[in-house]
Design a protein around this motif. Structure first.
Motif, PDB file in Angstrom:
ATOM      1  N   ARG A  47       1.087  -1.168  -0.039  1.00  0.00           N
ATOM      2  CA  ARG A  47       0.127   0.021  -0.021  1.00  0.00           C
ATOM      3  C   ARG A  47       0.914   1.142   0.102  1.00  0.00           C
ATOM      4  N   LYS A  48       0.592   2.158  -0.992  1.00  0.00           N
ATOM      5  CA  LYS A  48       1.534   3.337  -1.040  1.00  0.00           C
ATOM      6  C   LYS A  48       0.686   4.657  -1.141  1.00  0.00           C
ATOM      7  N   LYS A  49       1.342   5.692  -0.188  1.00  0.00           N
ATOM      8  CA  LYS A  49       0.636   6.784   0.000  1.00  0.00           C
ATOM      9  C   LYS A  49       1.846   7.739  -0.354  1.00  0.00           C
ATOM     10  N   GLU A  50       1.462   8.786  -1.250  1.00  0.00           N
ATOM     11  CA  GLU A  50       2.334   9.953  -1.732  1.00  0.00           C
ATOM     12  C   GLU A  50       2.163  10.955  -0.999  1.00  0.00           C
ATOM     13  N   PHE A  51       3.286  11.806  -0.321  1.00  0.00           N
ATOM     14  CA  PHE A  51       3.245  12.853   0.415  1.00  0.00           C
ATOM     15  C   PHE A  51       3.899  14.120  -0.449  1.00  0.00           C
ATOM     16  N   ALA A  52       4.582  13.560  -1.507  1.00  0.00           N
ATOM     17  CA  ALA A  52       5.294  14.670  -2.548  1.00  0.00           C
ATOM     18  C   ALA A  52       5.260  13.943  -3.709  1.00  0.00           C
ATOM     19  N   PRO A  53       5.428  14.761  -4.859  1.00  0.00           N
ATOM     20  CA  PRO A  53       5.606  13.967  -6.271  1.00  0.00           C
ATOM     21  C   PRO A  53       6.661  12.983  -6.152  1.00  0.00           C
ATOM     22  N   GLY A  54       6.167  11.618  -6.232  1.00  0.00           N
ATOM     23  CA  GLY A  54       7.287  10.627  -6.425  1.00  0.00           C
ATOM     24  C   GLY A  54       7.518   9.981  -5.172  1.00  0.00           C
ATOM     25  N   MET A  55       7.132  10.570  -4.110  1.00  0.00           N
ATOM     26  CA  MET A  55       7.867   9.939  -2.880  1.00  0.00           C
ATOM     27  C   MET A  55       6.712   9.906  -1.936  1.00  0.00           C
ATOM     28  N   GLY A  56       6.895   9.006  -0.899  1.00  0.00           N
ATOM     29  CA  GLY A  56       6.082   8.943   0.379  1.00  0.00           C
ATOM     30  C   GLY A  56       6.507   7.577   1.086  1.00  0.00           C
ATOM     31  N   ILE A  57       5.223   6.939   1.313  1.00  0.00           N
ATOM     32  CA  ILE A  57       5.344   5.746   2.357  1.00  0.00           C
ATOM     33  C   ILE A  57       5.049   4.722   1.853  1.00  0.00           C
ATOM     34  N   MET A  58       5.677   3.590   2.021  1.00  0.00           N
ATOM     35  CA  MET A  58       5.050   2.284   1.319  1.00  0.00           C
ATOM     36  C   MET A  58       4.826   1.204   2.740  1.00  0.00           C
ATOM     37  N   LEU A  59       3.710   0.631   2.722  1.00  0.00           N
ATOM     38  CA  LEU A  59       3.312  -0.369   3.642  1.00  0.00           C
ATOM     39  C   LEU A  59       3.439  -1.675   3.066  1.00  0.00           C
ATOM     40  N   CYS A  60       3.847  -2.798   3.881  1.00  0.00           N
ATOM     41  CA  CYS A  60       4.112  -3.988   3.127  1.00  0.00           C
ATOM     42  C   CYS A  60       3.374  -4.892   4.343  1.00  0.00           C
ATOM     43  N   GLY A  61       2.349  -5.607   3.960  1.00  0.00           N
ATOM     44  CA  GLY A  61       1.672  -6.631   4.735  1.00  0.00           C
ATOM     45  C   GLY A  61       0.915  -7.863   4.235  1.00  0.00           C
ATOM     46  N   GLU A  62       0.071  -8.534   4.626  1.00  0.00           N
ATOM     47  CA  GLU A  62      -0.638  -9.545   4.202  1.00  0.00           C
ATOM     48  C   GLU A  62      -2.234  -9.474   4.429  1.00  0.00           C
ATOM     49  N   TYR A  63      -2.938 -10.272   3.661  1.00  0.00           N
ATOM     50  CA  TYR A  63      -4.410 -10.569   4.176  1.00  0.00           C
ATOM     51  C   TYR A  63      -4.470 -11.896   4.717  1.00  0.00           C
ATOM     52  N   ASP A  64      -5.158 -11.979   5.821  1.00  0.00           N
ATOM     53  CA  ASP A  64      -5.570 -13.374   6.207  1.00  0.00           C
ATOM     54  C   ASP A  64      -6.740 -14.217   5.709  1.00  0.00           C
ATOM     55  N   GLU A  65      -7.236 -15.176   6.154  1.00  0.00           N
ATOM     56  CA  GLU A  65      -8.199 -15.882   5.346  1.00  0.00           C
ATOM     57  C   GLU A  65      -9.418 -15.093   5.223  1.00  0.00           C
ATOM     58  N   LYS A  66      -9.787 -14.119   6.239  1.00  0.00           N
ATOM     59  CA  LYS A  66     -10.931 -13.556   6.335  1.00  0.00           C
ATOM     60  C   LYS A  66     -10.758 -11.920   5.674  1.00  0.00           C
ATOM     61  N   GLU A  67      -9.877 -11.808   4.851  1.00  0.00           N
ATOM     62  CA  GLU A  67      -9.593 -10.678   4.080  1.00  0.00           C
ATOM     63  C   GLU A  67      -9.245  -9.382   4.986  1.00  0.00           C
ATOM     64  N   ASN A  68      -8.415  -9.732   6.172  1.00  0.00           N
ATOM     65  CA  ASN A  68      -8.148  -8.792   7.141  1.00  0.00           C
ATOM     66  C   ASN A  68      -6.930  -8.188   6.674  1.00  0.00           C
ATOM     67  N   TYR A  69      -6.550  -7.163   6.545  1.00  0.00           N
ATOM     68  CA  TYR A  69      -5.254  -6.594   6.255  1.00  0.00           C
ATOM     69  C   TYR A  69      -4.338  -6.522   7.554  1.00  0.00           C
ATOM     70  N   HIS A  70      -2.996  -7.165   7.519  1.00  0.00           N
ATOM     71  CA  HIS A  70      -2.121  -7.003   8.675  1.00  0.00           C
ATOM     72  C   HIS A  70      -0.795  -6.182   8.142  1.00  0.00           C
ATOM     73  N   ARG A  71      -0.394  -5.276   8.832  1.00  0.00           N
ATOM     74  CA  ARG A  71       0.645  -4.524   8.463  1.00  0.00           C
ATOM     75  C   ARG A  71       1.900  -5.381   8.932  1.00  0.00           C
ATOM     76  N   ASN A  72       3.086  -5.612   8.235  1.00  0.00           N
ATOM     77  CA  ASN A  72       4.139  -6.160   8.412  1.00  0.00           C
ATOM     78  C   ASN A  72       5.349  -5.103   8.690  1.00  0.00           C
ATOM     79  N   TYR A  73       5.498  -4.273   7.881  1.00  0.00           N
ATOM     80  CA  TYR A  73       6.608  -3.334   7.778  1.00  0.00           C
ATOM     81  C   TYR A  73       6.297  -2.102   6.920  1.00  0.00           C
ATOM     82  N   TYR A  74       7.189  -1.298   6.732  1.00  0.00           N
ATOM     83  CA  TYR A  74       7.143  -0.227   5.978  1.00  0.00           C
ATOM     84  C   TYR A  74       8.579   0.499   5.643  1.00  0.00           C
TER      85      TYR A  74
END
Length: 292
Positions: A47-74
């Protein structure tokens, strides 16, 4: 807390509470998402959110069996526009998480470049389809820096055309040497000896940075960190939309490798201008673009 957050405009985050608020904002208000299957069979998500042109924060995670998102690292990211084609890129997964390091040989530098892969989801899709080895890989290198200086330019002894020819000739010699050509190895050795002799002679009366116009070399114990010196080809300033901090985006040429560097205005000593040189330490990222 990630050391390079300040490079994309978050220098005032001092504690975990502020960081968690930022990450939650990114998780809830992300602007784009890429998913792929990982080794464990889960759906890997970026998941990516841009705070300035071309740059920002990237979240990396997984979806479980119930389609719930769990953030692992950024990690803070910066996407560049400078492209370079590579025939062979090796990718290795980091031991502790679903992230990857890329390795490619750049003959203009004469060394292997190790970088942090920005788009792991795209890479996982390619590996899942067993197409990675059959793809031409275009790399977009970028550098995040938290410490840099602007140096004055040096007088160039060669024209741009002569310099291009010299780089091309050295690249051919390095390739020939890797293929076992003894004459090429000897020529490279003599060239290095001449360079060493010239530096030894001039260093007695000149500053080292008036002799060495550019370099690109590993820094510290982390494989994807480099100390660089290169000419500034373009310079622009952007603003973080949340913190309003100013960030310089510099297009730098170092040893015939052209890429973009972002650095917080607070961390750059000097006024960047086209023709001047940037000296600093960067965390090298790379976006892999796969072609059929």
């Amino acid at each position: 807390m990630h050391e390079y957050l300040r490079a994309v405009g978050f220098s005032e985050i001092k504690d975990k509470e502020q960081l968690n608020l930022l990450l939650q904002m990114t998780e809830d208000g992300y602007q784009s998402e890429r998913t792929s299957g990982n080794r464990g069979g889960s759906d890997f998500s970026e998941r990516k959110k841009e705070f300035a042109p071309g740059m920002g924060i990237m979240l990396c995670g997984e979806y479980d069996e119930k389609e719930n998102y769990h953030r692992n690292y950024y990690f803070p990211y910066f996407q560049g526009k400078q492209e370079k084609l590579y025939d062979s890129v090796t990718v290795e997964r980091h031991a502790e998480k679903e992230s990857y390091a890329g390795v490619c040989d750049d003959l203009s530098l004469g060394v292997s470049i190790i970088f942090y892969v920005q788009n792991a989801a795209d890479l996982l899709n390619e590996k899942r389809l067993n197409q990675l080895s059959n793809c031409t890989v275009i790399l977009k290198f970028t550098g995040l820096s938290i410490s840099g200086k602007v140096l004055l330019p040096v007088v160039k002894g060669m024209t741009e055309e002569e310099n291009t020819d010299a780089v091309l000739q050295r690249t051919k010699l390095i390739q020939a040497a890797r293929d076992g050509d003894e004459e090429a190895i000897e020529n490279l050795t003599l060239e290095d000896m001449d360079t060493y002799s010239m530096i030894s002679r001039r260093i007695a009366n000149e500053d080292v940075f008036s002799i060495v116009s550019t370099y690109f070399m590993p820094y510290g114990v982390e494989c994807d960190h480099y100390s660089i010196l290169g000419e500034i080809l373009e310079c622009r300033q952007v603003e973080n939309s949340l913190t309003e901090e100013k960030i310089y985006v510099l297009t730098v040429e170092s040893h015939d490798l052209v890429f973009e560097v972002c650095i917080n205005q607070k961390d750059l000593l000097g006024e960047p201008q086209v023709g001047r040189r940037f000296k600093g330490v960067i965390w090298l990222q790379g976006e892999m673009v796969f072609q059929p």
